[in-house]
Write an enzyme that holds these catalytic residues in place. Structure first.
Site, PDB file in Angstrom:
ATOM      1  N   ASP A 143      -0.063 -11.976 -57.155  1.00 34.53           N
ATOM      2  CA  ASP A 143      -0.156 -13.348 -57.663  1.00 34.53           C
ATOM      3  C   ASP A 143      -0.998 -13.372 -58.932  1.00 34.53           C
ATOM      4  O   ASP A 143      -2.157 -12.960 -58.918  1.00 34.53           O
ATOM      5  CB  ASP A 143      -0.793 -14.239 -56.593  1.00 34.53           C
ATOM      6  CG  ASP A 143      -0.630 -15.723 -56.903  1.00 34.53           C
ATOM      7  OD1 ASP A 143      -0.618 -16.080 -58.102  1.00 34.53           O
ATOM      8  OD2 ASP A 143      -0.524 -16.517 -55.958  1.00 34.53           O
ATOM      9  N   ASP A 197      -4.784  -9.381 -43.742  1.00 38.13           N
ATOM     10  CA  ASP A 197      -5.380  -9.293 -45.071  1.00 38.13           C
ATOM     11  C   ASP A 197      -5.612  -7.841 -45.471  1.00 38.13           C
ATOM     12  O   ASP A 197      -6.164  -7.050 -44.693  1.00 38.13           O
ATOM     13  CB  ASP A 197      -6.702 -10.051 -45.077  1.00 38.13           C
ATOM     14  CG  ASP A 197      -7.438  -9.925 -46.396  1.00 38.13           C
ATOM     15  OD1 ASP A 197      -6.884 -10.359 -47.413  1.00 38.13           O
ATOM     16  OD2 ASP A 197      -8.546  -9.363 -46.412  1.00 38.13           O
ATOM     17  N   PHE A 219      10.942 -11.140 -57.950  1.00 38.23           N
ATOM     18  CA  PHE A 219       9.892 -11.649 -58.824  1.00 38.23           C
ATOM     19  C   PHE A 219      10.051 -11.082 -60.231  1.00 38.23           C
ATOM     20  O   PHE A 219       9.839 -11.775 -61.223  1.00 38.23           O
ATOM     21  CB  PHE A 219       8.514 -11.292 -58.259  1.00 38.23           C
ATOM     22  CG  PHE A 219       8.209 -11.975 -56.962  1.00 38.23           C
ATOM     23  CD1 PHE A 219       7.808 -13.301 -56.939  1.00 38.23           C
ATOM     24  CD2 PHE A 219       8.335 -11.303 -55.759  1.00 38.23           C
ATOM     25  CE1 PHE A 219       7.532 -13.944 -55.744  1.00 38.23           C
ATOM     26  CE2 PHE A 219       8.061 -11.930 -54.558  1.00 38.23           C
ATOM     27  CZ  PHE A 219       7.657 -13.254 -54.554  1.00 38.23           C
ATOM     28  N   GLU A 238       1.153  -7.569 -45.529  1.00 36.20           N
ATOM     29  CA  GLU A 238       1.613  -8.851 -46.082  1.00 36.20           C
ATOM     30  C   GLU A 238       1.103  -9.988 -45.200  1.00 36.20           C
ATOM     31  O   GLU A 238       1.133  -9.877 -43.970  1.00 36.20           O
ATOM     32  CB  GLU A 238       3.144  -8.879 -46.149  1.00 36.20           C
ATOM     33  CG  GLU A 238       3.752 -10.169 -46.646  1.00 36.20           C
ATOM     34  CD  GLU A 238       3.236 -10.578 -48.019  1.00 36.20           C
ATOM     35  OE1 GLU A 238       2.660 -11.668 -48.120  1.00 36.20           O
ATOM     36  OE2 GLU A 238       3.399  -9.788 -48.988  1.00 36.20           O
ATOM     37  N   THR A 278      12.444  -6.137 -58.170  1.00 41.76           N
ATOM     38  CA  THR A 278      12.244  -7.201 -57.200  1.00 41.76           C
ATOM     39  C   THR A 278      12.734  -8.537 -57.742  1.00 41.76           C
ATOM     40  O   THR A 278      12.957  -8.700 -58.941  1.00 41.76           O
ATOM     41  CB  THR A 278      10.756  -7.347 -56.837  1.00 41.76           C
ATOM     42  OG1 THR A 278      10.047  -7.867 -57.976  1.00 41.76           O
ATOM     43  CG2 THR A 278      10.158  -6.004 -56.446  1.00 41.76           C
TER      44      THR A 278
END
Length: 243
Positions: free
Chosen positions: A149, A126, A224, A99, A222
């Protein structure tokens, strides 16, 4: 012959020079975000226990974890809820989380310490760099990517994580018989995932061409996902086998 240090690092024949490191182009920015005092303390106190510093050399994961067990990687674990849940409920696996968002890493560090976890290691770096330079080909039993994303504007689709080159990289790192599990609540991103993964050699959709599976019991819902459902979005779970 491969030489291994005590922390599971495979020593390469010639390490990068300082100038070579400076010339490398990074594909990301480490996101600092807003740290709470508890998250700051988590880095100070718990990073030595759970954190893995990126050094750009291949690692022996069994040495890193101190045991031989199936290895699961979660790319972009966000606030760490899914990874923490999995570690609590599937202790026979070793988990690696990646992350770039520092507060999320700090939050998960606190959770892992609270749980007394021993089989989780985290990168604050990354994912492409870690996969390319620190994970041996065929070392992973499973890769999980939940709600990446969506970059929902069409002109930004090229920034999405799931692209042909990245899919090929994932295939290299999975062992034959392993699997790739992804979830998204954006319909056109699910379509892109199918387009990319169905065309990637070495991956077969377990549910058939452009198929999806029910949410598996190893994935907790989650924030999200809940946010997406509140907006009327459905969720697509895609499961691919490495063949």
């Amino acid at each position: 012959m491969n030489l291994l240090s005590s922390d599971g690092v495979q020593v390469l024949p010639r390490p990068f020079t300082l100038n070579e490191r400076r010339r490398e182009v990074r594909s990301f920015v480490l996101r600092q975000g807003h740290f709470t005092p508890a998250q700051k303390r988590a880095f100070d106190h718990y990073w030595p226990r759970f954190g893995v510093d990126f050094i750009g050399q291949l690692r022996d994961l069994d040495v890193l974890f101190g045991r031989s067990a199936p290895k699961v990687l979660e790319v972009g674990f966000g606030n760490g809820a899914a990874l923490r849940f999995a570690a609590q409920h599937e202790p026979r696996y070793d988990y690696i989380g990646i992350e770039v968002y520092a507060p999320g890493v700090g939050r998960l560090l606190n959770g892992l310490a609270e749980d007394g976890s021993r089989h989780v290691r985290l990168y604050h770096y990354d994912a492409v760099e870690v996969l390319n330079k620190e994970i041996v080909d065929g070392a992973l039993d499973e890769i999980r990517i939940y709600f990446p994303d969506p970059w929902h504007k069409k002109r930004h689709h090229k920034r999405r994580l799931i692209q042909p080159l990245f899919a090929t990289l994932l295939v290299r790192k999975l062992r034959v018989g392993g699997c790739l599990h992804m979830a998204t609540d954006w319909a056109d991103y699910a379509e892109q995932m199918w387009d990319v993964l169905d065309a990637t050699p070495g991956l077969v959709n377990r549910a058939g061409l452009r198929g999806q599976v029910p949410c598996p019991d190893w994935r907790v819902q989650t924030r999200f996902e809940r946010r997406g459902q509140n907006l009327g979005h459905r969720v697509w779970n895609l499961l691919y086998d490495r063949v």
